[in-house]
Structures are given as C-alpha cells and as structure tokens.
Design a protein around this motif. Structure first.
Motif, PDB file in Angstrom:
ATOM      1  N   ASP A 101       0.762  -1.191   0.228  1.00 19.70           N
ATOM      2  CA  ASP A 101      -0.077  -0.036   0.267  1.00 19.70           C
ATOM      3  C   ASP A 101       0.699   1.494   0.068  1.00 19.70           C
ATOM      4  O   ASP A 101       0.416   2.430  -0.583  1.00 19.70           O
ATOM      5  N   ILE A 102       1.523   1.213   0.778  1.00 23.24           N
ATOM      6  CA  ILE A 102       2.457   2.733   1.550  1.00 23.24           C
ATOM      7  C   ILE A 102       3.532   2.979   0.022  1.00 23.24           C
ATOM      8  O   ILE A 102       3.606   3.540  -0.257  1.00 23.24           O
ATOM      9  N   MET A 103       4.411   1.690  -0.342  1.00 24.20           N
ATOM     10  CA  MET A 103       5.524   2.084  -1.802  1.00 24.20           C
ATOM     11  C   MET A 103       4.565   2.662  -2.779  1.00 24.20           C
ATOM     12  O   MET A 103       5.884   3.420  -3.143  1.00 24.20           O
ATOM     13  N   PRO A 104       3.942   2.368  -3.467  1.00 23.58           N
ATOM     14  CA  PRO A 104       3.517   2.787  -4.618  1.00 23.58           C
ATOM     15  C   PRO A 104       3.296   4.339  -4.035  1.00 23.58           C
ATOM     16  O   PRO A 104       3.484   5.120  -5.476  1.00 23.58           O
ATOM     17  N   LYS A 105       2.706   4.185  -3.542  1.00 22.79           N
ATOM     18  CA  LYS A 105       2.302   6.414  -2.732  1.00 22.79           C
ATOM     19  C   LYS A 105       4.058   6.899  -2.833  1.00 22.79           C
ATOM     20  O   LYS A 105       3.856   7.584  -3.335  1.00 22.79           O
ATOM     21  N   LEU A 106       5.067   6.264  -1.644  1.00 24.92           N
ATOM     22  CA  LEU A 106       5.446   6.973  -1.961  1.00 24.92           C
ATOM     23  C   LEU A 106       6.669   6.859  -3.017  1.00 24.92           C
ATOM     24  O   LEU A 106       6.960   8.416  -3.069  1.00 24.92           O
ATOM     25  N   ALA A 107       6.519   6.526  -3.528  1.00 27.06           N
ATOM     26  CA  ALA A 107       7.238   6.571  -4.844  1.00 27.06           C
ATOM     27  C   ALA A 107       6.522   7.362  -6.100  1.00 27.06           C
ATOM     28  O   ALA A 107       7.179   8.018  -6.558  1.00 27.06           O
ATOM     29  N   SER A 108       5.461   7.820  -6.521  1.00 24.60           N
ATOM     30  CA  SER A 108       4.898   8.955  -6.520  1.00 24.60           C
ATOM     31  C   SER A 108       4.865  10.011  -6.346  1.00 24.60           C
ATOM     32  O   SER A 108       5.281  10.533  -6.929  1.00 24.60           O
ATOM     33  N   LYS A 109       5.176  10.414  -4.468  1.00 19.44           N
ATOM     34  CA  LYS A 109       5.074  10.838  -4.292  1.00 19.44           C
ATOM     35  C   LYS A 109       6.348  11.899  -4.323  1.00 19.44           C
ATOM     36  O   LYS A 109       6.733  12.902  -4.784  1.00 19.44           O
TER      37      LYS A 109
END
Length: 319
Positions: A101-109
């Motif tokens: 959940d968090i890693m794709p969001k973080l990658a996008s950020k």
C-alpha cells in the motif's frame, strides 16, 4: 550506492520476519552501502534496536501519536520527511499488505519507479519478480535514480542474528498533520494464529472439506507442524472459512517451506498464490486434479481418511 533505507514493520510489538529479510536484500543491492533501518510508530525505540542484530548499520525511529497505527497518509508524510533528510539511493520494504500500500504511494510522491514483489536479487543489482500469475519471471535493472523495491516474504534469507551488534537509535522529528483518517480502535481477526504470508508451513483446504466444521482437521495438523491454515477461494466462497485465509491471485501470496493442499483442485487462481512454495504436497481423491501437476508429492485418496493418519504420524515424530 551509498545508503539504503529499510522500512521495518512492527506487528504486535515485534518485527515481522520480512523486515530482517529486507535488510539482507539491502545488502544484496549494495554490500558497501550504509543500511539504515527506519521504524515508524509510537513507543518503539526499544524494539527498533533489534535491527542492528540483523545487519542494520544505523537505526532511526519516527515516533508520533498518529503513527501508532498504520495509515497511508500518516506514513507517507513521515517517510517523505525521512527520505528528504536521509537522501538515500535505495528503499526496501517487505511485500506485505502495508508494503504493497505505502510503497507505490511513496514512489509517486518522490517521483521514483518501484520494483514490487522481488523474489531474488542478483549482482548488478538485478531484481527478479514473478509475472503472469507466477508463470514467468522478469529481470529488472535500475539504470539511474532512486531504487525502491518490495521483497516477498520467505524468499530472501535474513542474515544470521548477531546479538553482539548493537547501536544507538536516533529519532527524526516529523510533522504529521491534516490527516483525513485517524484510527481509534482495531478489532483483530483471530481466525489464524500464524501469519499466512510468513508461515513456513501451511495446511490449506478447498471445497473438498465439504463444510467449515471440517476445517478442524486442518487446524490439528497445522498445530502439530507449527504452521498456519489457509484456504482456496472456493472454500471461502462456500463460507467454510473467513476470507482472511484465502490464498491465491485475489488472496494472499505465500511461499512456505511446506504447503499441504487438502481437497484443492488446483485452479490457476489458487496456484498463482502458492506455486512458489518450496515443497508442495497434494491430497485429493481425484487423480486427475490439476494440483498434482505442480505437487512434489501427491496422495490420491479420501482426505478424511488420509489427513488424520498423516497427523497421527507427524505426532509420533514431532510431539
């Protein structure tokens, strides 16, 4: 590469095993890099120091009341600040529900790509991950920029624990604010005592169990073997068990040392979630069942006759 962050995951006051495997993965990415363990939560400083014993060169914690329980907003805000301060060349986390959940969001950020669900890392580094529901594997190299990767549990061996390795745990202050979601209480699902995604032994049942009451014979064998109970989607759809036990393309992906498939036909959706198990044992009365095509050992017979005998034999050896 000179610095790799490893995001540790704490559950019920202890690290998930995949957090230690992620440290080993960081070493495989660049053995010369400084491996920095990052732990988010509340009152976790004492727990965080355990990362040293598994190879971390430095450990930092981010403590905040809003990080006591995982929320995508809170974690992404905190981790963005950590990344900004540490300026790493790589970030590794377990391919768990939170990691996914968090890693794709973080990658996008942070404007990075993401290699998800890596099962091995070769020199280069070259990342290997399954595609097409596990029917094939692809190799990926990162030519430039930040390397972000999630590693599948039970595929990269953690370094041997060395309790003589210790160190200080430093804190990074972050400003977690304007959250749209705040968790006030969590009601835990207690259908499985052992986490399926990290279990070394799994006994899984399918529609062949015929009823939810019959899952008890799976639990008995799993208890003897110190493993977890799983299920096919067919068994879950038939309401034999909770969907939390579902293994497959739309359920959990597991890679135990031993997978015992009981009364499971071997539909491709189920196989996608367990085919990378090290040893697969299938028990089914249908000799043409597809599960036998991927099984290392097969027992053709009525599971209600076979399973109790198998459990009794394991008890003689293990109990």
């Amino acid at each position: 590469m000179s610095k790799v962050l490893v995001i540790g995951e704490v559950k019920d006051g202890a690290f998930r095993q995949v957090s230690f495997e992620a440290i080993a993965a960081a070493k495989l990415i660049d053995d010369a890099a400084e491996v920095v363990g990052v732990v988010l939560g509340a009152n976790i400083t004492d727990v965080a120091s355990e990362l040293y014993a598994y190879g971390a060169d430095r450990v930092v914690v981010v403590e905040h009341p809003h990080l006591k329980e995982y929320t995508p907003e809170g974690y992404s805000q905190a981790l963005q600040e950590v990344i900004s301060e540490e300026n790493p060349e790589g970030i590794v986390m377990g391919h768990t529900a939170i990691g996914r959940d968090i890693m794709p969001k973080l990658a996008s950020k942070v404007g990075s790509g993401l290699i998800s669900d890596a099962v091995a890392i070769e020199d280069g580094p070259v990342f290997i991950r399954p595609i097409y529901s596990g029917k094939a594997f692809e190799k990926i190299e990162v030519e430039d920029g930040l390397t972000m990767v999630t590693v599948r549990p039970n595929n990269i061996a953690s370094l041997e624990q060395d309790t003589s390795r210790t160190g200080d745990v430093s804190k990074i202050d972050v400003d977690v604010k304007n959250l749209q979601t705040i968790i006030k209480d969590i009601v835990k699902n207690t259908t499985s005592g052992v986490d399926l995604s990290e279990a070394n032994v799994i006994v899984a049942g399918g529609r062949g169990l015929k009823s939810g009451d019959n899952f008890g014979i799976l639990e008995e064998l799993a208890d003897v073997l110190g493993g977890a109970v799983g299920a096919s989607r067919g068994a879950c759809d038939a309401e034999y068990c909770d969907y939390a036990l579902q293994i497959g393309q739309t359920g959990k992906v597991v890679t135990p040392d031993l997978y015992i498939a009981v009364g499971i036909s071997g539909a491709i959706q189920h196989v996608a979630g367990m085919s990378n198990s090290k040893i697969i044992v299938a028990i089914n009365k249908d000799p043409e069942a597809e599960i036998f095509q991927i099984a290392d050992y097969g027992i053709v017979g009525d599971l209600f006759d076979v399973l109790p005998k198998l459990t009794d034999e394991f008890k003689k050896v293990l109990v």
